[in-house]
Design an enzyme around this catalytic site. Structure first.
Site, PDB file in Angstrom:
ATOM      1  N   LYS A  13       0.914  -1.217  -0.029  1.00  0.00           N
ATOM      2  CA  LYS A  13       0.143   0.022  -0.060  1.00  0.00           C
ATOM      3  C   LYS A  13       0.748   1.330   0.056  1.00  0.00           C
ATOM      4  CE  LYS A  13      -1.904  -1.305   3.961  1.00  0.00           C
ATOM      5  NZ  LYS A  13      -1.244  -2.427   4.241  1.00  0.00           N
ATOM      6  N   ARG A  85      -8.784   0.920   9.822  1.00  0.00           N
ATOM      7  CA  ARG A  85      -8.289  -0.403   9.931  1.00  0.00           C
ATOM      8  C   ARG A  85      -9.491  -1.031  10.853  1.00  0.00           C
ATOM      9  NH1 ARG A  85      -2.457   0.674   9.373  1.00  0.00           N
ATOM     10  NH2 ARG A  85      -1.346  -1.173   9.796  1.00  0.00           N
ATOM     11  N   ARG A 123      11.971  -5.332   4.273  1.00  0.00           N
ATOM     12  CA  ARG A 123      11.689  -3.992   4.095  1.00  0.00           C
ATOM     13  C   ARG A 123      12.839  -3.113   4.698  1.00  0.00           C
ATOM     14  NH1 ARG A 123       5.651  -1.816   5.360  1.00  0.00           N
ATOM     15  NH2 ARG A 123       6.090  -2.469   7.379  1.00  0.00           N
ATOM     16  N   ARG A 156      12.316  -1.170  10.434  1.00  0.00           N
ATOM     17  CA  ARG A 156      11.078  -0.889  11.289  1.00  0.00           C
ATOM     18  C   ARG A 156      11.151  -1.929  12.517  1.00  0.00           C
ATOM     19  NH1 ARG A 156       5.439   0.490   8.409  1.00  0.00           N
ATOM     20  NH2 ARG A 156       4.690  -0.689  10.180  1.00  0.00           N
ATOM     21  N   ARG A 167       0.394  -8.726  13.943  1.00  0.00           N
ATOM     22  CA  ARG A 167      -0.057  -7.873  13.106  1.00  0.00           C
ATOM     23  C   ARG A 167      -1.204  -8.379  12.060  1.00  0.00           C
ATOM     24  NH1 ARG A 167       5.055  -5.224  11.155  1.00  0.00           N
ATOM     25  NH2 ARG A 167       3.995  -3.903   9.764  1.00  0.00           N
TER      26      ARG A 167
HETATM   27  P1  ADP Z   1       2.346  -1.733   3.260  1.00  0.00           P
HETATM   28  O1  ADP Z   1       2.485  -0.286   3.044  1.00  0.00           O
HETATM   29  O2  ADP Z   1       1.068  -2.386   2.596  1.00  0.00           O
HETATM   30  O3  ADP Z   1       2.590  -2.444   4.779  1.00  0.00           O
HETATM   31  P2  ADP Z   1       4.843  -1.550   1.580  1.00  0.00           P
HETATM   32  O4  ADP Z   1       4.358  -0.707   0.631  1.00  0.00           O
HETATM   33  O5  ADP Z   1       5.645  -1.110   2.732  1.00  0.00           O
HETATM   34  O6  ADP Z   1       3.749  -2.359   2.325  1.00  0.00           O
HETATM   35  O7  ADP Z   1       5.708  -2.893   1.144  1.00  0.00           O
HETATM   36  C1  ADP Z   1       6.104  -3.728   2.203  1.00  0.00           C
HETATM   37  C2  ADP Z   1       7.571  -4.294   1.273  1.00  0.00           C
HETATM   38  O8  ADP Z   1       7.306  -5.230   0.363  1.00  0.00           O
HETATM   39  C3  ADP Z   1       8.419  -3.175   1.072  1.00  0.00           C
HETATM   40  O9  ADP Z   1       9.807  -3.639   1.283  1.00  0.00           O
HETATM   41  C4  ADP Z   1       8.093  -3.050  -0.309  1.00  0.00           C
HETATM   42  O10 ADP Z   1       9.524  -2.707  -1.141  1.00  0.00           O
HETATM   43  C5  ADP Z   1       7.974  -4.459  -0.873  1.00  0.00           C
HETATM   44  N1  ADP Z   1       7.001  -4.625  -1.926  1.00  0.00           N
HETATM   45  C6  ADP Z   1       5.960  -3.726  -2.149  1.00  0.00           C
HETATM   46  N2  ADP Z   1       5.376  -3.991  -3.300  1.00  0.00           N
HETATM   47  C7  ADP Z   1       5.798  -5.192  -3.712  1.00  0.00           C
HETATM   48  C8  ADP Z   1       5.470  -6.279  -4.731  1.00  0.00           C
HETATM   49  N3  ADP Z   1       4.308  -5.851  -5.493  1.00  0.00           N
HETATM   50  N4  ADP Z   1       6.407  -7.211  -5.020  1.00  0.00           N
HETATM   51  C9  ADP Z   1       7.399  -7.346  -4.243  1.00  0.00           C
HETATM   52  N5  ADP Z   1       7.734  -6.701  -2.922  1.00  0.00           N
HETATM   53  C10 ADP Z   1       6.988  -5.599  -2.856  1.00  0.00           C
HETATM   54  P1  AMP Z   2       1.268   0.699   9.267  1.00  0.00           P
HETATM   55  O1  AMP Z   2       2.565   1.540   9.104  1.00  0.00           O
HETATM   56  O2  AMP Z   2       0.424   1.040   8.557  1.00  0.00           O
HETATM   57  O3  AMP Z   2       1.968  -0.585   9.110  1.00  0.00           O
HETATM   58  O4  AMP Z   2       1.065   0.805  10.849  1.00  0.00           O
HETATM   59  C1  AMP Z   2       2.170   0.703  11.882  1.00  0.00           C
HETATM   60  C2  AMP Z   2       1.338   0.486  13.016  1.00  0.00           C
HETATM   61  O5  AMP Z   2       0.612   1.803  13.338  1.00  0.00           O
HETATM   62  C3  AMP Z   2       0.088  -0.406  13.118  1.00  0.00           C
HETATM   63  O6  AMP Z   2       0.613  -1.716  13.695  1.00  0.00           O
HETATM   64  C4  AMP Z   2      -0.750   0.126  14.518  1.00  0.00           C
HETATM   65  O7  AMP Z   2      -0.034  -0.135  15.583  1.00  0.00           O
HETATM   66  C5  AMP Z   2      -0.633   1.556  14.074  1.00  0.00           C
HETATM   67  N1  AMP Z   2      -1.598   2.127  13.328  1.00  0.00           N
HETATM   68  C6  AMP Z   2      -1.532   2.638  11.957  1.00  0.00           C
HETATM   69  N2  AMP Z   2      -2.652   3.002  11.380  1.00  0.00           N
HETATM   70  C7  AMP Z   2      -3.665   2.865  12.277  1.00  0.00           C
HETATM   71  C8  AMP Z   2      -4.763   2.900  12.345  1.00  0.00           C
HETATM   72  N3  AMP Z   2      -5.767   3.253  11.378  1.00  0.00           N
HETATM   73  N4  AMP Z   2      -5.505   2.377  13.422  1.00  0.00           N
HETATM   74  C9  AMP Z   2      -4.995   1.969  14.387  1.00  0.00           C
HETATM   75  N5  AMP Z   2      -3.454   1.737  14.442  1.00  0.00           N
HETATM   76  C10 AMP Z   2      -3.002   2.279  13.364  1.00  0.00           C
END
Ligand code: ADP
Ligand code: AMP
Length: 221
Positions: A13, A85, A123, A156, A167
């Site tokens: 995302k 969420r 990541r 992270r 998660r």
């Molecule tokens: P989210 O925001 O949904 O938690 P991220 O965009 O941070 O996910 O993506 C998670 C990890 O996977 C990152 O390291 C990113 O570079 C990688 N990634 C994102 N999209 C893809 C894809 N389509 N194929 C392989 N790796 C991906």
């Molecule tokens: P994310 O960066 O989206 O993976 O979010 C990291 C962490 O932030 C999550 O595991 C939650 O602890 C918190 N968080 C982010 N967005 C929300 C939300 N909309 N509601 C509750 N917790 C959130």
């Protein structure tokens, strides 16, 4: 058209939100990025959120809804990344958007849960911008360094296996019900992308949806 990116952690995302923000001028509202900035700055919200985020749980709805209310005061076409969420957050967002005579289409990032661990463990993030890389799927030009600023990348603290499992369980329990919320036969506003595809191919699907004006007539999965 405002977009809500829905999908489990690691679905891609944030990666796609940043690409669409650069290409089409969307404003990305990443609640995770906003919370992490609050944690870094040690604000009252950050102090409350820090242990919850470290455990993989969700920050309380009222705090998140107030955050989104403040974000909606700023102009722009929006991508909601990581919000809502919970069903309570989705209902609040609908009310806030209606007040602005705005709407949003939910985009479900459909992905096999078993690829997420590898994506999240590999990541790497540039803290200041929230830009992410992947050591295998989207490596930076120089390992450990942000392509744009030359600053170091970090992993992270919640991207470790044990927390990822929590998660994902929280996603299944609290967030996956939003699929039904948005795919309501009376008012369908859910579209889907194949998020198992490579990053460029996911972007192409999203561009296709945007060009079609996804959801304008109630696009269905
Ligand atoms: P989210 O925001 O949904 O938690 P991220 O965009 O941070 O996910 O993506 C998670 C990890 O996977 C990152 O390291 C990113 O570079 C990688 N990634 C994102 N999209 C893809 C894809 N389509 N194929 C392989 N790796 C991906
Ligand atoms: P994310 O960066 O989206 O993976 O979010 C990291 C962490 O932030 C999550 O595991 C939650 O602890 C918190 N968080 C982010 N967005 C929300 C939300 N909309 N509601 C509750 N917790 C959130």
């Amino acid at each position: 058209m405002n977009l809500i990116f829905l999908g489990p952690p690691g679905a891609g995302k944030g990666t796609q939100a940043k690409i669409l923000a650069d290409r089409f001028g969307y404003r990305q509202i990443s609640t995770g990025d906003i919370l992490r900035a609050n944690v870094r700055e040690g604000t009252p919200l950050g102090l409350e959120a820090k242990p919850i985020m470290a455990s993989g749980g969700l920050v309380p709805d009222d705090l998140m809804i107030r955050m989104i209310e403040r974000e909606l005061e700023k102009p722009g076409r929006l991508i909601f990344d990581g919000f809502p969420r919970t069903v309570a957050q989705a209902e609040a967002l609908d009310a806030l958007l209606a007040r602005k005579h705005a709407s949003a289409v939910a985009v479900l990032f459909a992905v096999d849960l078993n690829v997420l661990l590898e994506r999240l463990i590999g990541r790497w993030t540039h803290v200041a911008s929230g830009r992410t890389y992947h050591q295998k799927f989207a490596p930076p030009k120089t390992a450990g360094i942000d392509d744009v600023t030359g600053e170091p990348l970090v992993q992270r603290p919640d991207d470790k296996e044990e927390t990822i499992r929590t998660r994902l369980a929280v996603y299944k329990d609290q967030t996956a019900p939003l699929i039904g919320y948005y795919d309501n036969p009376a008012d369908p506003r859910l579209v889907m992308v194949d998020a198992l595809a490579p990053i460029d191919a996911v972007t192409a699907q999203l561009v296709g949806l945007i060009n079609e004006g996804a959801g304008a007539g109630g696009a269905r999965v």
